[in-house]
Scaffold this active site. Sequence first.
Site, mmCIF file in Angstrom:
data_model
loop_
_atom_site.group_PDB
_atom_site.id
_atom_site.type_symbol
_atom_site.label_atom_id
_atom_site.label_comp_id
_atom_site.label_asym_id
_atom_site.label_seq_id
_atom_site.Cartn_x
_atom_site.Cartn_y
_atom_site.Cartn_z
ATOM 1 N N ASP A 98 -24.700 -33.007 -43.411
ATOM 2 C CA ASP A 98 -26.140 -32.978 -43.114
ATOM 3 C C ASP A 98 -27.058 -33.234 -44.295
ATOM 4 O OD1 ASP A 98 -25.807 -30.742 -44.667
ATOM 5 O OD2 ASP A 98 -25.755 -29.349 -42.981
ATOM 6 N N GLU A 120 -17.739 -32.755 -39.438
ATOM 7 C CA GLU A 120 -18.555 -31.527 -39.343
ATOM 8 C C GLU A 120 -19.774 -31.794 -38.448
ATOM 9 O OE1 GLU A 120 -18.992 -28.490 -42.759
ATOM 10 O OE2 GLU A 120 -21.058 -29.102 -42.383
ATOM 11 N N GLU A 134 -31.772 -30.221 -43.360
ATOM 12 C CA GLU A 134 -30.429 -30.473 -42.827
ATOM 13 C C GLU A 134 -30.381 -30.516 -41.301
ATOM 14 O OE1 GLU A 134 -31.163 -28.274 -45.195
ATOM 15 O OE2 GLU A 134 -30.011 -28.849 -46.956
ATOM 16 N N HIS A 214 -29.361 -21.735 -52.678
ATOM 17 C CA HIS A 214 -30.035 -22.994 -53.022
ATOM 18 C C HIS A 214 -30.867 -23.597 -51.904
ATOM 19 C CE1 HIS A 214 -26.454 -24.434 -50.910
ATOM 20 N NE2 HIS A 214 -27.164 -25.517 -50.650
ATOM 21 N N ARG A 216 -33.574 -24.971 -49.463
ATOM 22 C CA ARG A 216 -34.990 -25.303 -49.669
ATOM 23 C C ARG A 216 -35.916 -24.386 -48.894
ATOM 24 N NH1 ARG A 216 -35.708 -30.706 -52.058
ATOM 25 N NH2 ARG A 216 -33.595 -31.206 -52.649
ATOM 26 N N HIS A 246 -27.354 -22.571 -59.033
ATOM 27 C CA HIS A 246 -27.443 -23.995 -58.648
ATOM 28 C C HIS A 246 -28.360 -24.736 -59.626
ATOM 29 C CE1 HIS A 246 -28.272 -27.470 -56.056
ATOM 30 N NE2 HIS A 246 -27.290 -27.086 -55.263
#
Length: 375
Positions: A98, A120, A134, A214, A216, A246
């Site tokens: 994604d 996936e 994503e 991490h 967003r 990260h």
Amino acid sequence: MKRKKIIFVFGTRPEAIKMAPIINIFKKDNSFDVITCSTGQHKEMLDQVIDFFNIHIDYDLALMTENQSISGMSSKILESVSGVLDLEKPDYMFVHGDTTTTAFASFAAFYNKIDLCHIEAGLRTNKKYSPFPEEINRNITSKLSDWHLCPTIESKKNLIKENIDESHICITGNSVIDSLLFGIEKLDTYKNHAIESLKNIIDSEKKIILVTGHRRENFGIGLENICNALIKISKRNDVQIIYPVHLNPNVKSVVNKLLLDKKNIYLIDPLDYPSFIWIMNKSHIILTDSGGIQEEAPSLGVPVLVMRNKTERPEGIAAKTSILVGTNIEKIVTTTTKLLDDQSFYSDIKNKKNPYGDGKASEKILNFFKEKIHE
Ligand code: UD1
Ligand code: UDP
């Protein structure tokens, strides 16, 4: 029958980890010519994976820049991957998951009329901005894909609801487990500098709480809450918080500002994959907003607290291998405390079976694909 040419395109750490066993199994099969293309959406974090799994990269587009924007990265991926497809003219393209690489490499396949296989496939929250970007990347990739390799029954059901032809879907488990089992076995004979450094940090008298973050949608208040919850937890003297931070500057700046030099908290650089699975295996609890870690940890018997408000991985919550705590400070602290202090609550989670796979996903993907292309 003429050998088919397949291109595997990836760009970030998790895509490489999860694609590695699939690339390797396809390479061993003499029905295919396999080409790999890294967009280089990630740099150091990706290189660490490539080395461990011994993947040869045919095209390295090296697109990462410091603090890149999603739209800038998207247009570069579309243009550069299209260039590779024009040159190579593969029969099939494989993408995973994604990310920006996934979605815009998929568009490149569509514009070049190349059959697309999505690994996936089918994860959904059905919330546009959760996770961001994503959720929409997955939706777009499903629309553009011809073949859908789903990790679980839930993910298959999501695609059926979207009217995707069932005969084009296969449930395979998640290849992250294939990688994990391979990695854990290789660790027996594998020594590296990062593992030796970790051994120097670890206090065997304390329980390790491993942290990553991490997403967003957690930037800003969400990440600040996570850090403040960690400060509260770190007041206990029986825990040691290890946090590989990260490299995204939006993460690093906040975490360093709030957590640097705090007692019982160790901020370190992202670990290479073998060191990360080594420390996961030694951990008592994992606090994370990562997708892949939610899937891996149950195979090692480590309870996971998922620091997101929604997860597209409901299987772990249902199987009670993970608990959704969001980014609420009190919820993170009280659930961690309960896991630390209530032995039967802890053992119950630790001993649950992993719902994400049995380590045979790559084999299932290869078999399904061969069967379908021969039909
Ligand atoms: C990306 C994916 C996310 C995935 C995550 C895995 C998108 C939009 N996001 O998020 O879905 O969960 O990777 O980790 O595709 N950086 C480095 N070195 C690296 C990697 C990153 O310095 O090896 C820094 C750079 O400043 C870069 C920034 O991190 O600009 C952001 O990278 P990016 O790939 O855009 O987003 P991630 O947050 O890593
Ligand atoms: N990982 C790693 N080093 C680290 C943190 C994570 O190798 O310091 C691995 C982890 O084992 C998992 C993957 O990276 O396989 C998860 O990647 P990430 O959390 O960045 O992305 P997501 O899975 O959320 O997309």
